[in-house]
Motif scaffolding. Structure first.
Motif, short mmCIF file in Angstrom:
data_model
loop_
_atom_site.label_atom_id
_atom_site.label_comp_id
_atom_site.label_asym_id
_atom_site.label_seq_id
_atom_site.Cartn_x
_atom_site.Cartn_y
_atom_site.Cartn_z
N SER B 524 35.25 109.87 39.73
CA SER B 524 34.52 109.63 41.02
C SER B 524 33.06 110.13 40.70
O SER B 524 32.14 109.74 41.45
CB SER B 524 35.33 110.48 42.03
N THR B 528 29.62 108.12 41.67
CA THR B 528 28.75 108.67 42.63
C THR B 528 27.35 108.42 41.90
O THR B 528 26.32 108.08 42.38
CB THR B 528 29.15 110.11 42.92
N SER B 576 38.26 103.93 44.19
CA SER B 576 36.91 104.84 43.89
C SER B 576 35.70 103.82 44.37
O SER B 576 34.64 104.23 44.94
CB SER B 576 36.83 105.45 42.51
N ILE B 580 33.36 104.79 46.98
CA ILE B 580 31.94 105.54 46.64
C ILE B 580 30.74 104.36 46.61
O ILE B 580 29.73 104.53 47.00
CB ILE B 580 32.20 106.04 45.21
#
Lengths: 195, 1061
Positions: B524, B528, B576, B580
């Motif tokens: 993650s 990001t 994810s 994200i």
């Protein structure tokens, strides 16, 4: 091959060059789709029917003329390759649109003249004559015989400006150069990228 | 019963046949039969041969022994007793003295050795034989062919008596001596191949004692090595007339196998090979390395322990001091797969092979007791190289270590611990590094961008090795440091440092897809970072108007992350990415490029589903303008198709949720926007096609209710009156087109729908909307009215023009016919025939031109009757098209003969023009395969048409010719010369009739296009000579009034000049 005379020239992006080629914009996908549907219409889209009418017009024929202008000449020579870089003459700013002048005769039976001033990438460029020869061959092949070409070095851009100018426009020397197989093959190599 | 043939006669027949050059095998076979059947004893046979065997005449002696050898080769060896063997051996070995007979003697001996009763010990058979060969056979005196027989004899011995050779040392030594005697000085490739093979067999089958303890064996081994290694490296070109087709590669491979077959060669082999490695010829170096590789693989670990240092010292410089660009830090491998297929002369192959050899070496030694000291030596030796971030040898050193590490976890752990220690990379990468001492300050801690790039590349090699090992290693200890180091670098580096950032993204991606290496949180975190970069880049790129390299890199990485690896991780990664990456993108959909990023990463159903919901929400807002709506819908169509092509899924559930909402929104918000409704329709159609087949009946009924019955349906907020023309019909068009063809509605409904459409369509003024309705009509006729043929026929006849011509009825009938024709209904065919009849007989030219244009519809591709993408079964089991594949062919087969004959018999020019134009439309719409058989009949018309002074005929002819040049060049080339001439004149000189130009700009261009095609598509041989003088002929074209014509002429001239070269 020996070291390039100018190893690090300034380059202009192809998209930034003035051109008339491929200026016909691609139709948007939207227009394409609508055109595709409309192509199925039975209504005639061609207003030129009926054929073979006896309409008479003043002119010899009914077509409008696109005269040969500087842009057209530029498009012909801009894509010639430089003899020592994998770039075109226009990308290296050796040929520039404002440096092309076309002088037309009064009619197609009179002589017309095209004057091109080339800008070598560096002032001691020994390849200027070769570039000039390449431009000359390209133009001679692509323009009607009524044209005469003068190719000059742009003022103040070359050490031996006068000498090169003389060589570039000396009929005998151009003819002799074109007899030289090795030279000619270099020129053809330069012209092979022409669009 | 036939009497048995007389052996003496057979012998004489053999000799006679051999002398006259005829086949002799028949006679020797018969002799062998007699001998095998014991009709003829050995003694009798020898007696029969007697006089000839001892003849004064050499050739008779040769033939006679040849007869004996051939017979012996074929005889059942059981009839040769032990005693016979002894006699024969004595007889044959004595013949070895006669050089002229050597070939047959050796051949006969080989047969004898294979005999059942040839027992090595008995009568000292084997030893006698071998001694005789050493004593009486001198290879230097014989031709290659004879020497080959000697090798065959040795091969026979090895094959038949390898057990004896393996157990009896005396015999073995004797045999090796004989081999060395026979093989010395050999030059013939066929013999060499056999020599190498025998050498290898000796090495594998005969147990040699340790060289240092047995002097005889030491000498033998030296000789065996010399007799093969003296040929290394082989440079050989197969002679053209070589009957055996032995290549240099065959010889090289066998020689390598031979050298690697004897561990005791190592003493001589390694130094000799290293010496050859200094060659500057890459082919030789590659040969050496492949030989080394085989040695490393074949020799036992004990031998390698002895020589590993010399191998390492000889090889490491290959990598350290060379350009290692071929090894990409971002690749998933260090040794490229299929590197073996690289050219032998490729320098890169040398580098790769070097690593392969070292890899094997490490693999072989990893269990050795010496391994720790080996690792010490390697790492210490390279310390100077990997410790300095400035030197040129850093990258090669890390490559060497990573490559070797990829074959041994122990080695890899050691490498990782060393590289990530504070003294090496630790003080740049590790966050637990504290600079507290004075000395530390002296070290240059500041990394320049160039060094950062190098460091990331070097990390890349280490990560690749980890990936190749695929098991937990010490790298996990440094995982956090690596991650934070790269993350910080990605966040803090200047945006101008594209290449650095791209490298970081590549390595982070590699980390993510390293199975189970990163935890969920860490993944993650990486995403990001990606997301933040994307956000910044989108703004940036949008300003520039073109996608940034880093943006492309990240997008690519995202697709890699969501498509590579095991299923569970992918699921997690997709989630994810959705949580994200997607939200910030969706906030920026109005920026150019965002949608293209989304399109690229939407590779699976899960993502698509989320995307569809988010897009729908956006579409429902008032501030979503037309352009954005179009972009969103197009993006969704693209993503749907892409996800479908990656892994097919059923969209059945979409019909109850997404479908009605999208349907409602698009027709409410864009009620008059033809284009938007058209693409909305395509999306709805796409969804329908991927709904389960069983659902289709319901969808069809729903749509009929909505569009024709004026009913309301749950979820669909839709107002539509079939009596009022509306662009909304596009939605129905696409949905109907994608409904399964086996769905049906009641006959009454079909009739009512058809009637409503027929009544409405003639009154629609807007052309596009009318065409949309007409397509709906065609689909209804095509799919729903299958059982209403008679009624449809009635409609067609009602529509047929009575006295006054009526274009809208005609258009209706054409579209109805289209619906029938695509499924090749007999009534459609009948209509077509009638149309053709009208075309030839009706004097009304306007009507004929209308028919002509109608072929655009009849033979053309219409969206509702074709699916884009590849054909074949789809997951929903739906077959939506009710179209016969060959319908166009059928239309063409019906029309073309009629049109050709009409054209030939036509007297009026206007009519000829129409026939030819119709044909041209057909040709443009039908595939080449269909036209080909007819081209021969069509082409004369076309060529004829080129001489016409009618623009339309010229255009049609040129278009057909253009097709013909590409598809049937053989037909066109028949009359090339006059064709080229005609095209040149059409392209460059104007034909003016009544002061109007006949060959207008487009015709001149078409002619020039045809010429360009002729000179580019045809093989040069076929057009050679045609270009002579053509540039002069084209000169008028250079002064054409139209710029486009001048340009095309210039292009053609340029092409011709290039052909001249």
């Amino acid at each position: 091959m020996s070291d390039p005379i100018n190893a690090n020239p300034t380059i202009i992006d192809v998209s930034a060059l003035p051109t008339r080629l491929s200026n016909t914009e691609e139709k948007s996908s939207r227009q394409q789709l609508l055109d595709r549907i409309l192509a199925l219409s039975l209504s005639s889209s061609d207003p030129e029917l009926p054929l073979l009418t006896d309409e008479s017009s003043e002119d010899e024929d009914d077509e409008l003329e696109d005269t040969i202008d500087a842009q057209e000449v530029f498009d012909l020579i801009s894509s010639i390759s430089d003899p020592e870089h994998p770039l075109t003459l226009a990308q290296l700013a050796v040929v520039n649109l404002p440096d092309i002048t076309v002088t037309h005769g009064n009619n197609k039976n009179e002589l017309s003249e095209i004057l091109i001033k080339i800008t070598p990438t560096i002032t001691h460029c020994s390849l200027a004559t070769l570039i000039g020869l390449g431009i000359r061959v390209r133009l001679e092949r692509s323009l009607p015989p009524r044209f005469r070409f003068r190719i000059l070095i742009k003022e103040g851009t070359h050490q031996s400006e006068n000498q090169v100018n003389k060589q570039l426009n000396d009929k005998e020397r151009v003819a002799a150069a074109c007899e030289n197989d090795q030279l000619l093959s270099v020129v053809l190599q330069m012209l092979s990228t022409c669009k | 019963m036939d009497t048995a043939p007389d052996p003496a006669v057979l012998v004489y027949q053999y000799i006679a046949a051999s002398t006259s050059g005829d086949s002799t095998s028949d006679y020797s076979s018969q002799l062998a039969q007699l001998w095998s059947g014991k009709t003829l004893s050995l003694l009798q046979f020898i007696q029969t041969l007697g006089p000839t065997l001892t003849s004064e005449d050499v050739s008779t002696r040769v033939i006679s022994l040849q007869c004996f050898a051939n017979t012996l080769a074929e005889v059942d060896s059981a009839v040769i007793s032990k005693q016979d063997v002894g006699v024969l051996l004595q007889f044959l070995t004595s013949k070895l003295e006669d050089e002229k007979l050597s070939s047959s003697t050796l051949n006969a001996l080989a047969s004898l050795v294979k005999a059942k009763n040839f027992i090595p010990h008995v009568n000292n058979n084997l030893k006698d034989l071998i001694s005789a060969v050493i004593k009486d056979y001198d290879p230097r005196k014989h031709l290659a062919k004879v020497r080959y027989e000697a090798f065959l004899l040795l091969e026979a011995i090895v094959e038949k008596h390898q057990d004896t050779l393996a157990t009896n040392e005396e015999f073995a030594e004797c045999f090796v001596n004989a081999f060395i005697h026979v093989a010395s000085g050999e030059k013939d490739p066929r013999n060499l191949l056999l020599s190498f093979k025998l050498n290898a067999e000796i090495n594998t089958k005969i147990p040699f004692q340790e060289r240092s303890s047995n002097k005889t064996h030491d000498e033998l081994l030296s000789d065996l090595f010399d007799v093969c290694f003296c040929y290394f490296p082989i440079s050989f070109t197969t002679p053209e007339n070589d009957p055996y087709k032995i290549t240099a590669l065959d010889l090289k491979k066998q020689l390598r196998i031979t050298i690697a077959s004897q561990p005791q060669f190592s003493r001589d082999a390694f130094p000799s090979l290293f010496e050859k490695l200094t060659s500057t010829n890459p082919a030789v170096r590659n040969d050496v390395l492949q030989c080394l590789l085989l040695c490393v693989n074949n020799y036992p670990a004990e031998v390698l322990e002895q020589y590993w240092l010399s191998i390492w010292d000889a090889l490491k410089f290959e990598i350290l001091h060379n350009d290692i660009l071929t090894f990409q830090p971002e690749a998933d491998f260090i040794i490229p797969p299929n590197y073996e297929s690289l050219e032998e002369t490729d320098d890169n192959k040398t580098l790769i092979l070097t690593l392969v050899v070292l890899n094997s070496l490490i693999q072989k030694l990893t269990d050795s007791e010496m391994f720790p000291s080996i690792m010490d030596t390697v790492l210490q030796g390279l310390e100077a190289n990997y410790k300095s971030l400035v030197g040129k040898t850093l990258k090669p050193a890390v490559l060497l270590l990573s490559a070797m590490g990829s074959s041994s976890v122990t080695f890899f752990n050691r490498v990782v611990d060393t590289l990530f220690s504070f003294e090496v990379w630790g003080h740049y990468i590790r966050s637990d590094y504290q600079e507290d001492t004075e000395e530390d300050k002296e070290i240059d801690i500041v990394l320049t961008t160039a060094k950062q790039r190098d460091l990331i590349d070097n990390l890349g090699y280490v990560l690749t090795a980890q990936k190749l090992l695929g098991v937990p290693t010490n790298l996990e200890i440094y995982k956090d440091h690596i991650l934070i180091f790269m993350g910080q670098l990605l966040q803090t580096s200047s945006n101008i440092e594209k290449s650095l950032k791209c490298k970081i993204v590549l390595q982070l991606t590699k980390l993510v897809v390293l199975d189970t290496f990163l935890s969920a949180d860490e993944v993650s975190l990486v995403l990001t970072w990606f997301s933040e970069n994307i956000k910044a880049l989108i703004e940036d790129s949008s300003a520039k108007g073109e996608p940034d390299v880093l943006l492309l890199r990240i997008t690519k990485s995202l697709t890699q992350i969501t498509s590579e690896g095991p299923e569970e991780s992918i699921q997690y990664y997709i989630n994810s990415v959705i949580t994200i990456i997607l939200p910030p993108l969706l906030e920026r959909v109005s920026q150019p490029l965002v949608l293209s990023v989304i399109n690229q990463i939407c590779l699976n159903y899960q993502f698509l589903e989320v995307l569809s919901i988010r897009y729908l929400n956006k579409l429902s807002y008032e501030d979503c303008d037309e352009d954005l709506s179009i972009n969103l819908i197009e993006s969704l169509i693209f993503s749907f198709k892409q996800a479908q092509s990656v892994r097919p899924f059923l969209a059945t559930s979409w019909y109850s949720k997404f479908f009605p909402r999208f349907f409602t929104i698009s027709q409410k918000r864009f009620a008059d926007n033809v284009y938007l409704l058209e693409i909305s329709g395509s999306l709805l159609g796409l969804i329908v096609r991927f709904c389960d087949k069983t659902k289709h009946e319901q969808i069809l009924h729903d749509m009929i209710d909505l569009f024709f019955e004026g009913k309301t349906l749950d979820g669909f907020n839709f107002e539509f009156e079939i009596s009022k023309p509306s662009a909304k019909i596009s939605l129905l068009k696409h949905i109907l087109a994608n409904i399964d063809r086996n769905c049906s509605i009641s006959d009454e409904s079909v009739d009512s729908i058809t009637k409503q459409l027929i009544n409405l369509i003639p009154n629609i003024e807007d052309q596009i909307i009318r065409l949309e309705y007409l397509q709906v009509l065609a689909v209804v006729i095509n799919k729903l009215a299958v059982n209403r043929e008679e009624q449809v026929e009635q409609i067609l006849s009602d529509l047929s023009p009575k006295s006054q011509f009526d274009q809208s009825s005609f258009e209706l009938s054409i579209w109805i016919a289209k619906g029938l024709l695509v499924r090749v209904s007999p009534r459609g065919v009948a209509f077509l025939n009638k149309l053709l009849l009208d075309l030839s007989n009706n004097p009304d030219l306007d009507y004929c031109r209308l028919i002509l244009r109608s072929f655009n519809v009849l033979a053309g591709d219409v969206d509702v009757f074709s699916n884009d993408g590849k054909a074949g079964k789809i997951i929903s089991g739906v077959t939506n098209l009710n179209v016969k594949i060959l319908y166009k062919q059928q239309i063409f087969e019906i029309c073309s003969p009629k049109l050709i004959s009409d054209y030939s018999s036509s007297e009026k020019e206007e009519k000829s023009e129409i026939f030819l134009s119709t044909l041209s439309i057909l040709i443009q719409n039908v595939s080449a395969k269909v036209i080909n058989p007819h081209l021969e009949a069509i082409l004369p018309l076309v060529l004829n048409g080129l001489y016409s002074h009618n623009s339309c005929i010229l255009e049609a002819s040129l278009q057909t010719l253009d097709t013909a040049i590409t598809q049937s060049p053989e037909l066109v080339k028949r009359d090339m010369e006059s064709l080229v001439k005609k095209l040149v004149s059409l392209g460059t000189t104007k034909i003016v009739i009544n002061k109007k130009v006949v060959n207008k700009e487009n015709i001149r261009l078409l002619s020039l296009d045809c010429l360009i095609k002729i000179f580019t598509e045809f093989e040069e041989a076929k057009v050679r000579g045609l270009q002579v003088g053509l540039t002069q002929a084209l000169a008028p074209g250079l002064d054409d009034k139209k710029r486009s014509v001048r340009k095309k002429t210039t292009d053609l001239c340029q092409l011709l000049h290039e052909m001249d070269r």
